[in-house]
Each structure stands twice: as C-alpha cells, then as structure tokens.
Design a protein around this motif. Structure first.
Motif, mmCIF file in Angstrom:
data_model
loop_
_atom_site.group_PDB
_atom_site.id
_atom_site.type_symbol
_atom_site.label_atom_id
_atom_site.label_comp_id
_atom_site.label_asym_id
_atom_site.label_seq_id
_atom_site.Cartn_x
_atom_site.Cartn_y
_atom_site.Cartn_z
ATOM 1 N N GLY A 13 37.569 36.221 49.641
ATOM 2 C CA GLY A 13 38.735 37.053 49.969
ATOM 3 C C GLY A 13 40.022 36.354 49.586
ATOM 4 O O GLY A 13 40.953 36.985 49.065
ATOM 5 N N ALA A 14 40.085 35.060 49.833
ATOM 6 C CA ALA A 14 41.275 34.287 49.451
ATOM 7 C C ALA A 14 41.463 34.332 47.941
ATOM 8 O O ALA A 14 42.583 34.539 47.445
ATOM 9 N N ALA A 15 40.355 34.191 47.210
ATOM 10 C CA ALA A 15 40.446 34.227 45.749
ATOM 11 C C ALA A 15 40.893 35.609 45.264
ATOM 12 O O ALA A 15 41.700 35.727 44.332
ATOM 13 N N LEU A 16 40.397 36.657 45.905
ATOM 14 C CA LEU A 16 40.828 38.017 45.563
ATOM 15 C C LEU A 16 42.325 38.179 45.797
ATOM 16 O O LEU A 16 43.030 38.809 45.000
ATOM 17 N N ALA A 17 42.803 37.635 46.913
ATOM 18 C CA ALA A 17 44.227 37.739 47.229
ATOM 19 C C ALA A 17 45.061 37.007 46.182
ATOM 20 O O ALA A 17 46.125 37.485 45.764
ATOM 21 N N LEU A 18 44.571 35.854 45.719
ATOM 22 C CA LEU A 18 45.278 35.105 44.675
ATOM 23 C C LEU A 18 45.304 35.883 43.367
ATOM 24 O O LEU A 18 46.316 35.902 42.659
ATOM 25 N N ALA A 19 44.165 36.534 43.075
ATOM 26 C CA ALA A 19 44.083 37.300 41.840
ATOM 27 C C ALA A 19 45.101 38.443 41.852
ATOM 28 O O ALA A 19 45.678 38.792 40.822
ATOM 29 N N ALA A 20 45.338 38.999 43.032
ATOM 30 C CA ALA A 20 46.239 40.141 43.147
ATOM 31 C C ALA A 20 47.704 39.724 43.193
ATOM 32 O O ALA A 20 48.590 40.536 42.962
ATOM 33 N N ASN A 21 47.962 38.475 43.513
ATOM 34 C CA ASN A 21 49.351 38.039 43.705
ATOM 35 C C ASN A 21 49.580 36.669 43.083
ATOM 36 O O ASN A 21 49.275 35.634 43.670
ATOM 37 N N ALA A 23 52.090 34.875 42.774
ATOM 38 C CA ALA A 23 53.074 33.995 43.421
ATOM 39 C C ALA A 23 52.509 33.305 44.663
ATOM 40 O O ALA A 23 53.223 32.603 45.363
ATOM 41 N N LEU A 24 51.227 33.539 44.920
ATOM 42 C CA LEU A 24 50.637 33.072 46.174
ATOM 43 C C LEU A 24 49.916 31.733 46.011
ATOM 44 O O LEU A 24 49.278 31.489 44.988
ATOM 45 N N ASP A 25 50.049 30.880 47.000
ATOM 46 C CA ASP A 25 49.214 29.673 47.109
ATOM 47 C C ASP A 25 48.498 29.704 48.446
ATOM 48 O O ASP A 25 49.073 30.152 49.439
ATOM 49 N N ILE A 26 47.275 29.209 48.481
ATOM 50 C CA ILE A 26 46.480 29.280 49.718
ATOM 51 C C ILE A 26 45.886 27.920 50.074
ATOM 52 O O ILE A 26 45.340 27.220 49.211
ATOM 53 N N PHE A 27 46.017 27.555 51.346
ATOM 54 C CA PHE A 27 45.319 26.401 51.892
ATOM 55 C C PHE A 27 44.089 26.900 52.638
ATOM 56 O O PHE A 27 44.200 27.798 53.478
ATOM 57 N N LEU A 28 42.957 26.330 52.358
ATOM 58 C CA LEU A 28 41.712 26.696 53.044
ATOM 59 C C LEU A 28 41.323 25.590 54.007
ATOM 60 O O LEU A 28 41.200 24.431 53.586
ATOM 61 N N PHE A 29 41.107 25.925 55.262
ATOM 62 C CA PHE A 29 40.746 24.914 56.265
ATOM 63 C C PHE A 29 39.285 25.044 56.666
ATOM 64 O O PHE A 29 38.836 26.141 57.039
ATOM 65 N N GLY A 30 38.570 23.924 56.638
ATOM 66 C CA GLY A 30 37.167 23.926 57.042
ATOM 67 C C GLY A 30 36.521 22.648 56.538
ATOM 68 O O GLY A 30 37.168 21.846 55.855
ATOM 69 N N PRO A 31 35.229 22.452 56.864
ATOM 70 C CA PRO A 31 34.526 21.277 56.366
ATOM 71 C C PRO A 31 34.513 21.325 54.833
ATOM 72 O O PRO A 31 34.039 22.306 54.250
ATOM 73 N N GLU A 32 35.022 20.281 54.224
ATOM 74 C CA GLU A 32 35.265 20.282 52.781
ATOM 75 C C GLU A 32 34.024 20.653 51.975
ATOM 76 O O GLU A 32 34.095 21.445 51.042
ATOM 77 N N GLN A 33 32.876 20.075 52.395
ATOM 78 C CA GLN A 33 31.670 20.318 51.601
ATOM 79 C C GLN A 33 31.247 21.778 51.621
ATOM 80 O O GLN A 33 30.856 22.331 50.601
ATOM 81 N N ARG A 34 31.347 22.387 52.794
ATOM 82 C CA ARG A 34 30.942 23.802 52.859
ATOM 83 C C ARG A 34 31.891 24.676 52.057
ATOM 84 O O ARG A 34 31.483 25.638 51.409
ATOM 85 N N PRO A 43 32.542 34.061 41.712
ATOM 86 C CA PRO A 43 32.301 34.672 40.400
ATOM 87 C C PRO A 43 33.390 34.211 39.405
ATOM 88 O O PRO A 43 34.515 33.914 39.817
ATOM 89 N N ARG A 44 33.054 34.198 38.118
ATOM 90 C CA ARG A 44 33.955 33.619 37.124
ATOM 91 C C ARG A 44 35.346 34.264 37.138
ATOM 92 O O ARG A 44 36.357 33.576 37.065
ATOM 93 N N ARG A 45 35.378 35.597 37.300
ATOM 94 C CA ARG A 45 36.690 36.271 37.245
ATOM 95 C C ARG A 45 37.611 35.802 38.378
ATOM 96 O O ARG A 45 38.831 35.909 38.290
ATOM 97 N N LEU A 46 37.007 35.285 39.462
ATOM 98 C CA LEU A 46 37.835 34.784 40.567
ATOM 99 C C LEU A 46 38.051 33.276 40.468
ATOM 100 O O LEU A 46 39.077 32.752 40.905
ATOM 101 N N ALA A 47 37.073 32.586 39.851
ATOM 102 C CA ALA A 47 37.109 31.123 39.842
ATOM 103 C C ALA A 47 38.389 30.596 39.181
ATOM 104 O O ALA A 47 38.942 29.570 39.592
ATOM 105 N N ARG A 48 38.907 31.347 38.207
ATOM 106 C CA ARG A 48 40.080 30.835 37.502
ATOM 107 C C ARG A 48 41.342 30.815 38.365
ATOM 108 O O ARG A 48 42.337 30.196 38.026
ATOM 109 N N HIS A 49 41.277 31.492 39.526
ATOM 110 C CA HIS A 49 42.414 31.428 40.451
ATOM 111 C C HIS A 49 42.284 30.256 41.423
ATOM 112 O O HIS A 49 43.166 30.016 42.230
ATOM 113 N N GLY A 50 41.154 29.529 41.298
ATOM 114 C CA GLY A 50 40.852 28.443 42.235
ATOM 115 C C GLY A 50 41.913 27.348 42.245
ATOM 116 O O GLY A 50 42.073 26.645 43.245
#
Lengths: 353, 353
Positions: A13-21, A23-34, A43-50
C-alpha cells in the motif's frame, strides 16, 4: 506491522501511494528483516518506487489485542510508538497505521498531545451518500457515553474538517437521534442540540436519523462513539451481505453467467465505495498532528487510500485549523507534526508502520 | 389510518393478508367512508376476500406527529385506540398499525398492560443474515438510555421469541458493543454482560459488533433503543443507496439495457429483503397482547407481511410465553389479547387500523 494481512498490505500500500504521488516520501516502521522481505516481494511496477521508502527498524510491535493501558506501558521501541514519535518530532507530516485502534489513540495522544479542550481523539470517516458525495460521521468508537460538550466538540471538529479538506464554505452539520423532533432522544443529545442552535455561523440542521447519513443532505453527522461504531460496522456488514446477494442473483439466474462476469468489476467497485473505513481510512481528530487509521482488513489499495487521506490532511494543515476551530491558540498551519524535516514542503514524509 | 400512503396501503395489505390466509378475519378501524372508498377501489382479485374484512367506524385519528403524552389525552375513539381496545377485550387476537410509533407504544401499554417487570414495550424486527436466516434486533427505539436490567429484559424477550416463533431450542444471544473484549463499552453494557453470563441455560455468546448482526452467527442481538434505531435506519438508508447504485451501474454500463431490465425484479426483491421493518413489520414486545408495527412507508405487501407476523405471534401464543420468560405468573397461551371472540381459534381476528 498492523492489519489482518500483516506488513504485506502496508508495504504494498505504501508503494502504491508513492506510485500515485511523486512528491511523497515514506518511512516504514517494523522489524527490518520482515519489512525487507516484503520490499523484495514488491511487484516490479511498484519496486521502482522503493527508493522513496525508508526502513526504520523497530524491534517490538503492539499486539492487536493489547489494551490501551498496556500499550502505554509497552517499550518505546514498538513500530507504532516509533512512528508516532517520528510524527511528533516533525520528521514526518503525518502517520498512518493499520494496527490496534485503542493503542493508536492512547499512544498518539501521549506522543502528539491534544488540541485545546479535547480529552482524547475522535475518529471520523467519510461515508458515501446517495448524491455521490460524502458525509463525515463522528465519533466512531473512541468516546463511549459522550456528554453534550463532547458532542459539540465533534461538531466543531467535523465542521472544520469539511471546511478545510472539502473546501465547503458552510458545512451542514446534524446530530444523530431517534427522531427529528426536539423532544426525542437522551438528555445529552438534546442538550447538544440546544448548544449547537446557539452557535452563530454554524449551518446546523438539527436532528437526523440513521438513514439520513447516506442521504446527502448534510456534510457532518455527529453521535457518540458507541452509536457511530455500531452504525459503521453494521453498514460494513450489510454492504458485504448485499453485494454477496447481488452476485448470487446474477450467478444463479442466468445460466450463461455472462452477465455475472460483466457485473463483477462493477460490484467490486461498489463494495469498495460502501466500505469507507476499509478503503479510505479514518482520521483521528483533535491531536496536535495527523494520524490516520487504516482498517485492519484493508488491502494494499485500502492502505494506499489511507496514506492519500493523510497526505491531504497534511497538505491542508488540518490540525492547526482544528485547534483554531476549538478555540485554541495555535495558528492554522502550525503544530510540530506538520513541519517536515525538509522544511515547509507540504506533502512529504508520511510515517507509516 | 396510518402510514405514508394512508388507508390505501393498509386496506389493500389487509386484503392481501386475507387472500394468503383463509382462516383469517380482519377488523379495519377508521372513518367508515374513507375505508369504504378504499374497499371499493380494491382490485377484483382481492375484492372477493372483502367479506372477511369488517369495517369499524372511528371518527378520529392519531396524527403522525402527535407526542405520546398527547396521544394518551386524545379521545378514546381514534382508530388506533379503538383497534387496541378491540385486542384488549379479546375480540381480536392481535393488532397491526402503520401509525405513529410513540403513540402506539403508549396507547398499547395503557390498553393491554405490560407483562411482569417490563416498564414499556421493546421493539424488535427480524434482520436478514448472510446465512439466509434472520436475527432479532432489539430494542429499536422505545427505550433510550437502557440500563443493564433493561438490556437483560431485552435478551429474555428476544430469546423467548426466537424459541417460540422460530422453534429454536437454544437461541444464540449476544450483546452489541464496540468490541468483543469484556473491557469495552459503557458500564450498562458491561453490567448486562455479567448478568447474562450468570443466566443458566442461556446460550449467551457475549459481545458482538455492528457487522455481526448480519453474519448469521447469532439469533438475537440486544442493544439500547437509541443504538438499535440508528443501526436499523442506517441499514435502510444504505440498502436504498446500494440498490440505486447497482441499478445505475447496469443502466449506464450496457447500452442495450437488456441486462438492467433483466436485473430489475431481482434487485427489487433484494431491496425488500434488506428493508426488514418496511417489509416485515416490527413487534412490540412485553405487552399482554400482540401488537405489530408496520413501517410508515410500507406498501400493501409490507402491510400484509406485518399482518402475517401478527398472525404467527398469535398462533404461537407469544405474550404468555414472554410473560413466563420474564418470570410472570400467566400460563403460556393465556392473556386476554389472544383469546378471540370466537373461542380458541388460533389465527383469527386480527385487529387492524
């Protein structure tokens, strides 16, 4: 880390939000490995927003069943608490979570603080109406047994939100009751009615009944959290039942099933429209910062909508306006939570767990 | 004389009920001339059942906007009061009205009396569930701010109804709350939860949330009248919105509109199923007699359903069973209201206004 589907839906969902906007940057909080596993699985179309997703390691989580009091005693390095701290320090403009609602409210209150006179956050979502627009319903579960004063606060919060987010010059506000006559309902509701009538400049429409939430005649409907929660969840349940039945009608009635196949995408869209919290998220109002709750059962799309909602509230500098509406002293646009690390950019830096 | 469509829907609905049930007799209360006009207007297929319709002249009516206190001071010869008196005297086994709910409750209480310990009637209707069955929801508007003791009464009334009307050996009963954990919700709800847990022999399922009303996992859901009314009316409003949208999807999407035409009857049926009060009526429980409220916006079909509901409650001798469930002394099947003038016939003599 929250949500029934775990971090998969939130990361996607975060990646989808980045794809749509862009100007957006996102911090993801959680256990790093997971989180890294989920990032790799994009999916590749979203990975490029990573590149605009920043992992922030948090060793612990708030459990879905944890009581708010326990959440307040939990270590400070849970994903939820760290996300909220990030918002409170102004490193992010808004926070989004699909986790435990009670814990989120309690921790958000501690980390961000409340605007003048509000004891704890109200929860609100945009309900679709027959006219094609929406109506803000609040409170949705945070404040059981609300007094007249709290109901009036909800009206102020909802009215300010409809003004600020939807650009309405004079939002139409109503109180939920069991009838439209002034003599009906509990004392708190009748007292709130009297106070709202005295509020100069408010386009107050008096009492409405449950069905009027969907009618499109008002922009804000106010009720206590018990009632709002019951109405919202009943609506979700009914929408599910109805869409299932419509589907069954089509699938059993026409043997070719062509119609059913044709109808499926339309029905799916309809289901989304009618399940507002799952798809749009719910705002925690009255905090000195922006926090949006995504539904525990939200898909990646639902989580992305919740992020978009948070972005919009950030862009409109909602907390400062709410504080002003509640008679607080902070100037609109102020409040530490919406000052991003990068200066005065409007829609960057969404803290997400 | 009640209902948005006036006596036309009630007279036609009464005739439909007679057509469906050859053992039924109906008294119609209202100004004789207006009822006679409607009788003359009956379609031929229904007119032949007119012999079992008895006109009972009443010069006055209870206005839709009249407050219950005013209704209690109104003359005794309103159609509503005369209908209830007819039930109270045992000339009819049950009464049905599409009129003013508050007035109906107040007058029914005065004319029929209450079973042990119940201060005023609870209102209940059967909500359709995803499993294809139904769930009784109560209270629906009669008892705002219900105490724990009243919530327990509602559970007893609902449980007895599900046993008696639906033949369930152990109806599953639940309390509506904002969460399923025991620590949530207002004090009255938590106190009622504790009392219901202590009730030996009850299949008590604890708390459910709004969406669970439609899930089919429980047979009775109990809440205070404010919440129940809001949930029911919101569901009606949402069902209307949903069916409109489904219709629009079909009408705009396929230019030939054949699909829309094919879908229309199915959608109409769906709408009926999902608008339970409008189509099934709501029972006033706790009276020493049977009174069913038909929705003010009910069509003739809806009114006929409400009559059928009343017949069923009469046939099952519901009030005596409710009295027993509440710890009263009247033997099941007793109570003056369900002893008809013609003796011990089970389903004859429905008083209707």
């Amino acid at each position: 880390m929250g949500g029934d589907l775990g971090p998969r839906a939130t990361v996607q969902g975060a990646a989808l939000a980045l794809a749509a906007n862009p100007a957006l940057d996102i911090f993801l909080f959680g256990p790093e490995q997971r989180l890294a596993v989920e990032l790799d699985a994009l999916p590749r179309r979203l990975a490029r927003h990573g590149a605009r997703l920043t992992l922030c390691h948090s060793p612990h989580e708030i459990d879905q069943a944890m009581r708010p009091s326990a959440a307040l005693r939990a270590p400070r390095d849970t994903s939820m608490a760290m996300m909220l701290e990030c918002v409170a320090r102004g490193r992010a403009d808004a926070g989004v979570s699909a986790g435990n609602t009670g814990a989120l409210m309690a921790l958000a209150r501690r980390e961000l603080g409340m605007v003048a006179g509000i004891p704890r956050p109200a929860i609100s979502t945009a309900i679709p109406t027959r006219r094609g627009g929406h109506c803000y319903l609040l409170d949705l579960g945070a404040n059981v047994d609300a007094s007249a004063a709290r109901l009036v606060d909800f009206a102020r919060l909802g009215e300010a939100m409809a003004r600020r987010i939807d650009g309405l010059a004079a939002p139409r506000v109503a109180l939920l009751n069991v009838g439209v006559e002034g003599t009906k309902g509990p004392a708190s509701v009748r007292e709130a009615d009297a106070r709202l009538r005295d509020w100069a400049g408010l386009d107050y429409r008096g009492f409405v009944e449950g069905g009027d939430i969907f009618a499109g005649e008002v922009d804000v409907v106010v009720c206590d959290g018990f009632v709002g929660n019951a109405v919202l969840k009943a609506s979700e349940g009914l929408a599910r039942l109805l869409v299932e039945r419509v589907q069954r009608v089509f699938e059993t009635r026409w043997s070719g099933r062509l119609v059913a196949t044709l109808a499926r995408p339309a029905l799916r869209r309809l289901k989304s429209e009618l399940d507002p919290v799952r798809y749009n998220g719910a705002s925690l109002l009255g905090l000195k910062g922006i926090v949006v709750k995504s539904h525990g059962g939200a898909s990646a799309e639902g989580f992305a909508y919740a992020v978009a909602r948070a972005v919009e509230e950030g862009r409109r500098k909602l907390p400062g306006h709410l504080e002003q509406a509640l008679g607080g002293s902070t100037a609109p646009g102020g409040g530490s939570a919406i000052v991003s690390a990068a200066g005065d950019r409007d829609d960057s830096g969404i803290g997400i767990r």
